[in-house]
Scaffold this motif. Structure first.
Motif, mmCIF file in Angstrom:
data_model
loop_
_atom_site.group_PDB
_atom_site.id
_atom_site.type_symbol
_atom_site.label_atom_id
_atom_site.label_comp_id
_atom_site.label_asym_id
_atom_site.label_seq_id
_atom_site.Cartn_x
_atom_site.Cartn_y
_atom_site.Cartn_z
ATOM 1 N N THR A 193 45.551 -13.125 2.581
ATOM 2 C CA THR A 193 45.458 -12.809 4.008
ATOM 3 C C THR A 193 44.965 -11.392 4.231
ATOM 4 N N HIS A 194 45.447 -10.464 3.414
ATOM 5 C CA HIS A 194 45.066 -9.055 3.581
ATOM 6 C C HIS A 194 43.566 -8.855 3.364
ATOM 7 N N ASP A 208 41.120 -7.280 6.096
ATOM 8 C CA ASP A 208 40.299 -6.106 5.760
ATOM 9 C C ASP A 208 38.810 -6.410 5.942
ATOM 10 N N PRO A 247 44.977 -2.177 -1.800
ATOM 11 C CA PRO A 247 45.508 -1.939 -0.453
ATOM 12 C C PRO A 247 45.397 -0.473 -0.066
#
Length: 324
Positions: free
Chosen positions: A143-144, A148, A315
């Motif tokens: 999902t990240h 992004d 991240p």
């Protein structure tokens, strides 16, 4: 012919839009920088994929976006899926498959399109990420990564996110043909449903029954709708105005359903070389059905195996995390 007048208004709106001025591509009108970007993209794509492989991948990506959008936990409207497919085509017009995995960009484009078309709902991002993993378990993206990638995708699209689709134009024009056929039938001339089938010459068999006309035009609408959805498997959305694409699919649908629309087509007024462009779109669609309508899973897997899978980006740390 009220429908034609409406189309002319829509056409004028389109030609003043960013879709037209920025994203209707013509290789002869590209800036020097854009030509350089296109050459670099082609060089990088050619280093991993043959020209045939690139065509197969483009056709597959349209089907992939559609499969994601119709996943049981997502179920987005066709317009959203089509918008996402246009975003995908625009992104890879200058960017290479070697640098960005198309499945990740497809998932990101679907999320962005849902927001632009005002159909975002809680959990959609996670559901898209889960569907992406189901379709391709080799991908490490989460999902990240989709979140992004969303802003990066918008940057590449120059934040120009409005897309003009051919659907409404197509429906209006088909209604215009139907009303014209009904008017002619009311005058006693009948409907030439079977042009050139013998007898006393073209149009020998006629049926003035309005129910027959309505049923046959319903078939034209259904066929044209399917053709229009399939047109997103090609890059025609990058090179031709929506009304040109709409007219092309109507011509093919009428021919397939045995409805003579030649007089209607000849009555249309085109500017520049738009009439020839209609024929070009028709030819591209026919080639699509002849060569790429039955791609086998192993053939698609072979092409995808040549596309690099880049590791997810690390991240981003907050300022507090960076100090500790």
């Amino acid at each position: 012919r009220k429908g034609i007048a409406i189309i002319q208004e829509w056409r004028r709106a389109f030609f003043h839009s960013l879709h037209c001025t920025e994203w209707l591509k013509n290789e002869d009108n590209l800036s020097a920088e854009q030509k350089s970007m296109r050459e670099e993209k082609k060089k990088r794509d050619d280093s991993i994929l043959s020209e045939e492989d690139q065509k197969i991948l483009r056709v597959h990506l349209s089907a992939f976006v559609s499969a994601l959008g119709k996943h049981g936990k997502i179920r987005l409207r066709q317009r959203i899926i089509s918008t996402a497919t246009v975003y995908l085509a625009r992104f890879f017009y200058f960017n290479s498959f070697r640098d960005f995995h198309p499945h990740l960009i497809a998932a990101t484009a679907l999320l962005l399109a849902a927001k632009v078309e005002e159909c975002h709902f809680p959990g959609l991002t996670k559901n898209i990420a889960d569907a992406l993993k189901e379709h391709n378990r080799e991908l490490p993206y989460t999902t990240h990564d989709i979140i992004d990638g969303e802003y990066f995708l918008m940057e590449e699209l120059k934040f120009q996110l409005v897309v003009f689709h051919p659907y409404r134009t197509m429906q209006t024009l088909i209604q215009d043909i139907k009303m014209e056929k009904l008017r002619v039938a009311g005058d006693g001339a009948g409907l030439d449903l079977y042009p050139g089938d013998g007898g006393e010459g073209d149009g020998a068999r006629r049926d003035p029954d309005p129910e027959v006309i309505t049923a046959r035009m319903a078939g034209v609408t259904e066929t044209a709708w399917s053709l229009l959805n399939d047109s997103y498997r090609l890059d025609v959305c990058l090179f031709y105005p929506p009304h040109v694409i709409a007219i092309a699919v109507i011509n093919i649908a009428c021919s397939y359903m045995g409805v003579d629309a030649s007089s209607w087509f000849e009555s249309l007024t085109f500017v520049d070389n738009r009439r020839e462009e209609v024929k070009q779109v028709e030819e591209e669609l026919l080639v699509l059905y002849e060569e790429f309508s039955h791609l086998k899973p192993d053939e698609i897997a072979r092409v995808l195996s040549k596309v690099p899978i880049h590791p997810p980006a690390p991240p981003v740390q907050s300022a507090t995390e960076q100090r500790t």
